[in-house]
Scaffold this active site. Structure first.
Site, PDB file in Angstrom:
ATOM      1  N   HIS A 313       0.856  -1.191   0.000  1.00 32.02           N
ATOM      2  CA  HIS A 313       0.000   0.000   0.000  1.00 32.02           C
ATOM      3  C   HIS A 313       0.883   1.230   0.000  1.00 32.02           C
ATOM      4  CE1 HIS A 313      -3.127   2.841   1.177  1.00 32.02           C
ATOM      5  NE2 HIS A 313      -3.978   1.936   0.740  1.00 32.02           N
ATOM      6  N   ASP A 370      -7.907  -5.519   0.426  1.00 36.19           N
ATOM      7  CA  ASP A 370      -8.414  -6.428  -0.596  1.00 36.19           C
ATOM      8  C   ASP A 370      -8.006  -7.879  -0.372  1.00 36.19           C
ATOM      9  OD1 ASP A 370      -9.760  -4.508  -2.098  1.00 36.19           O
ATOM     10  OD2 ASP A 370      -7.895  -3.826  -3.001  1.00 36.19           O
TER      11      ASP A 370
HETATM   12  N1  ACO Z   1       3.986  -7.748  -4.724  1.00 38.94           N
HETATM   13  C1  ACO Z   1       5.350  -7.713  -4.935  1.00 38.94           C
HETATM   14  N2  ACO Z   1       6.098  -6.602  -4.848  1.00 38.94           N
HETATM   15  C2  ACO Z   1       5.458  -5.449  -4.535  1.00 38.94           C
HETATM   16  C3  ACO Z   1       4.058  -5.414  -4.299  1.00 38.94           C
HETATM   17  C4  ACO Z   1       3.332  -6.606  -4.399  1.00 38.94           C
HETATM   18  N3  ACO Z   1       1.992  -6.638  -4.193  1.00 38.94           N
HETATM   19  N4  ACO Z   1       3.695  -4.143  -4.008  1.00 38.94           N
HETATM   20  C5  ACO Z   1       4.818  -3.407  -4.068  1.00 38.94           C
HETATM   21  N5  ACO Z   1       5.876  -4.205  -4.377  1.00 38.94           N
HETATM   22  C6  ACO Z   1       7.297  -3.794  -4.468  1.00 38.94           C
HETATM   23  C7  ACO Z   1       7.573  -3.056  -5.782  1.00 38.94           C
HETATM   24  O1  ACO Z   1       7.984  -3.957  -6.792  1.00 38.94           O
HETATM   25  C8  ACO Z   1       8.677  -2.110  -5.367  1.00 38.94           C
HETATM   26  O2  ACO Z   1       9.865  -2.843  -5.272  1.00 38.94           O
HETATM   27  P1  ACO Z   1      11.290  -2.135  -5.682  1.00 38.94           P
HETATM   28  O3  ACO Z   1      11.474  -1.042  -4.659  1.00 38.94           O
HETATM   29  O4  ACO Z   1      12.285  -3.227  -5.605  1.00 38.94           O
HETATM   30  O5  ACO Z   1      11.094  -1.592  -7.069  1.00 38.94           O
HETATM   31  C9  ACO Z   1       8.281  -1.712  -3.945  1.00 38.94           C
HETATM   32  O6  ACO Z   1       7.527  -2.828  -3.442  1.00 38.94           O
HETATM   33  C10 ACO Z   1       7.428  -0.444  -3.856  1.00 38.94           C
HETATM   34  O7  ACO Z   1       6.319  -0.598  -4.707  1.00 38.94           O
HETATM   35  P2  ACO Z   1       5.637   0.587  -5.505  1.00 38.94           P
HETATM   36  O8  ACO Z   1       4.916   0.033  -6.697  1.00 38.94           O
HETATM   37  O9  ACO Z   1       6.624   1.690  -5.738  1.00 38.94           O
HETATM   38  O10 ACO Z   1       4.585   1.091  -4.420  1.00 38.94           O
HETATM   39  P3  ACO Z   1       3.341   2.000  -4.693  1.00 38.94           P
HETATM   40  O11 ACO Z   1       3.085   2.714  -3.439  1.00 38.94           O
HETATM   41  O12 ACO Z   1       3.501   2.794  -5.928  1.00 38.94           O
HETATM   42  O13 ACO Z   1       2.149   0.936  -4.986  1.00 38.94           O
HETATM   43  C11 ACO Z   1       0.378  -0.573  -4.687  1.00 38.94           C
HETATM   44  C12 ACO Z   1       1.218   0.561  -4.063  1.00 38.94           C
HETATM   45  C13 ACO Z   1      -0.165  -0.139  -6.060  1.00 38.94           C
HETATM   46  C14 ACO Z   1      -0.827  -0.864  -3.803  1.00 38.94           C
HETATM   47  C15 ACO Z   1       1.271  -1.828  -4.835  1.00 38.94           C
HETATM   48  O14 ACO Z   1       1.710  -2.240  -3.571  1.00 38.94           O
HETATM   49  C16 ACO Z   1       0.557  -2.967  -5.568  1.00 38.94           C
HETATM   50  O15 ACO Z   1       0.570  -3.004  -6.802  1.00 38.94           O
HETATM   51  N6  ACO Z   1      -0.080  -3.934  -4.814  1.00 38.94           N
HETATM   52  C17 ACO Z   1      -0.802  -4.995  -5.428  1.00 38.94           C
HETATM   53  C18 ACO Z   1      -2.187  -4.525  -5.860  1.00 38.94           C
HETATM   54  C19 ACO Z   1      -3.101  -4.269  -4.694  1.00 38.94           C
HETATM   55  O16 ACO Z   1      -3.221  -5.075  -3.787  1.00 38.94           O
HETATM   56  N7  ACO Z   1      -3.823  -3.132  -4.744  1.00 38.94           N
HETATM   57  C20 ACO Z   1      -4.784  -2.736  -3.723  1.00 38.94           C
HETATM   58  C21 ACO Z   1      -4.267  -1.601  -2.887  1.00 38.94           C
HETATM   59  S1  ACO Z   1      -5.413  -1.187  -1.623  1.00 38.94           S
HETATM   60  C22 ACO Z   1      -6.601  -0.317  -2.424  1.00 38.94           C
HETATM   61  O17 ACO Z   1      -6.387   0.406  -3.334  1.00 38.94           O
HETATM   62  C23 ACO Z   1      -7.936  -0.504  -1.970  1.00 38.94           C
END
Ligand code: ACO
Length: 432
Positions: A313, A370
């Site tokens: 998140h 979620d």
């Molecule tokens: N699985 C694996 N790796 C992940 C995940 C994940 N679910 N989420 C983040 N990471 C990693 C990224 O690859 C990144 O790694 P790096 O630093 O080596 O490049 C690091 O963690 C940071 O991730 P970002 O994408 O920069 O984080 P951001 O804050 O932009 O994204 C998000 C947040 C979109 C929720 C992301 O965690 C994600 O895609 N999660 C999966 C989808 C999800 O569950 N969405 C629901 C969110 S809650 C809601 O909206 C109701």
């Protein structure tokens, strides 16, 4: 003089003091509005990671501690003690209703469940296999043509609290009807009228499940559980869909157009669409013979864009308190309704492995709202294509309350970010 940050432009040696603004809780912000005037610079903040774009009194997230508050009340307390409609009242007015107001509000919502008959024609225009989110966002946009008078609410001077309250009731009460119709249409089922004798959440389950003769089996525990799910989704700071709503609001467009934009933004898999993806992923893992390691390895592989859905998140760097409440709810429900234990086992195991893995620990990736909602929604016999529409129903009140707050902020201006232009320059069209 209050606290400030000094920025020195190394190119010219010019410096500027930018004030630091403190909210009632949370990270202070730097007010950068004079930056361009004084230094000729904009800021670059991809994805708004460090940018606050409004002031708000509605919800507060402490991402480090994993806490969420609506109007100052802790989410776990609210979810345990209050109904979803009381939460709507809280978000719209600032206070929980007393018993009389609670009953009155419930009645006002019930009498607005119904849609204009003409709107039903809209559903016929969609192919039967359309996703309910597509139909839902269109249906809500179409509401703007039935309530054109709400456009007046966009004119600040006419934006009376009374009119706003009616508009808010319409949105809260009609979205479940449009959502249920969207689903029934996608399955070729006849549309079932709302039943104003039923409470909001029960009525939604009724519209989804009922036979045309009105028969529907709905358990109290199902109503209570779904009501809690709506409550947990009611508002959540400046997330992507709320930002979409505020952006459209800032242009003076019809409020229903703003809500429809919010629905579009919520649909994405990085946002509300994740709940559908989580369940698909858990099923995939289960079908693969519970090869959890394979999925964890893929999530960690920098060359694979695969992500563990329901994890991570932007704001929470700790366990999402909504996921915690859902996990507790799930544990309570285990003996009362038919939870898919196979999927539950996969989810528990996945969480356990992820939370002890360095990749997830270093990046502070915890289960989000979620992660568990899909398992509960399945146990409540909500079809998978309706998971995100359920999120929409819960979030509708947050969007309207945020819309109202944005509309009434005297410092509100059209949302218009800048860019760093990286395209070609000064090209000439050659004469042939
Ligand atoms: N699985 C694996 N790796 C992940 C995940 C994940 N679910 N989420 C983040 N990471 C990693 C990224 O690859 C990144 O790694 P790096 O630093 O080596 O490049 C690091 O963690 C940071 O991730 P970002 O994408 O920069 O984080 P951001 O804050 O932009 O994204 C998000 C947040 C979109 C929720 C992301 O965690 C994600 O895609 N999660 C999966 C989808 C999800 O569950 N969405 C629901 C969110 S809650 C809601 O909206 C109701």
């Amino acid at each position: 003089m209050g606290n400030s940050v000094t920025i020195i432009d190394n190119r010219s040696g010019k410096k500027i003091d930018l004030p630091i603004l403190e909210g009632n809780r949370g990270t202070p912000v730097i007010d950068i509005k004079d930056l361009n005037k004084e230094l000729g610079l904009f800021t670059f903040d991809n994805g708004f990671s460090s940018t606050a774009h409004c002031k708000s009194e509605l919800s507060f997230i402490d991402g480090e501690k994993g806490e969420l508050f609506y109007r100052g009340y802790r989410i776990a307390d609210i979810a345990e003690k209050k109904s979803y409609l009381d939460v709507c009242y809280l978000l719209l007015t600032g206070e929980f209703p007393n018993e009389k107001n609670s009953l009155e509000f419930d009645m006002l919502i019930r009498k607005r469940y119904f849609l204009h008959e003409t709107l039903k024609e809209l559903f016929r225009a969609f192919p039967e296999n359309s996703h309910p989110m597509a139909t839902l966002s269109s249906g809500v946009a179409a509401l703007s043509s039935f309530y054109r008078e709400h456009l007046d609410l966009c004119d600040n001077k006419k934006c009376g609290t009374f009119d706003y309250f009616i508009m808010a009731q319409r949105i809260i009460s009609k979205i479940p009807t449009i959502a249920a119709y969207s689903y029934r249409h996608s399955k070729g089922l006849s549309l079932v009228y709302p039943d104003a004798n039923r409470y909001f959440t029960e009525n939604f389950l009724y519209m989804l499940r009922a036979y045309p003769n009105g028969d529907a089996e709905i358990k109290d525990i199902e109503v209570k559980s779904l009501d809690t799910i709506f409550t947990l989704h009611a508002d959540h700071g400046q997330n992507a869909s709320t930002t979409a709503v505020r952006t459209v609001c800032s242009t003076g467009a019809h409020p229903y157009a703003a809500i429809s934009a919010g629905i579009g933004a919520l649909w994405g898999r990085a946002h509300g669409g994740a709940n559908e993806q989580v369940l698909n992923q858990l099923r995939e893992i289960s079908d693969s013979g519970n090869d959890i390691k394979k999925f964890i390895d893929r999530a960690k592989d920098p060359n694979d864009d695969f992500r563990l859905m329901g994890f991570g998140h932007r704001v929470y760097k700790n366990y999402d308190p909504r996921a915690k409440s859902l996990k507790e709810l799930q544990d309570k429900l285990k003996n009362e309704i038919n939870i898919d234990n196979k999927l539950l086992e996969v989810a528990y195991r996945l969480e356990e492995i992820a939370l002890s893995d360095d990749y997830f620990i270093e990046r502070k990736l915890y289960p989000n709202v979620d992660f568990y909602s899909g398992i509960i929604l399945t146990a409540l016999k909500i079809p998978i294509s309706m998971f995100t529409p359920v999120f929409v129903i819960g979030r509708s009140v947050g969007w309207i309350a945020q819309w109202f707050e944005h509309r009434h902020d005297p410092s509100m201006r059209i949302a218009r970010p800048r860019q760093l232009y990286i395209g070609k320059v000064d090209r000439k069209i050659e004469d042939n």
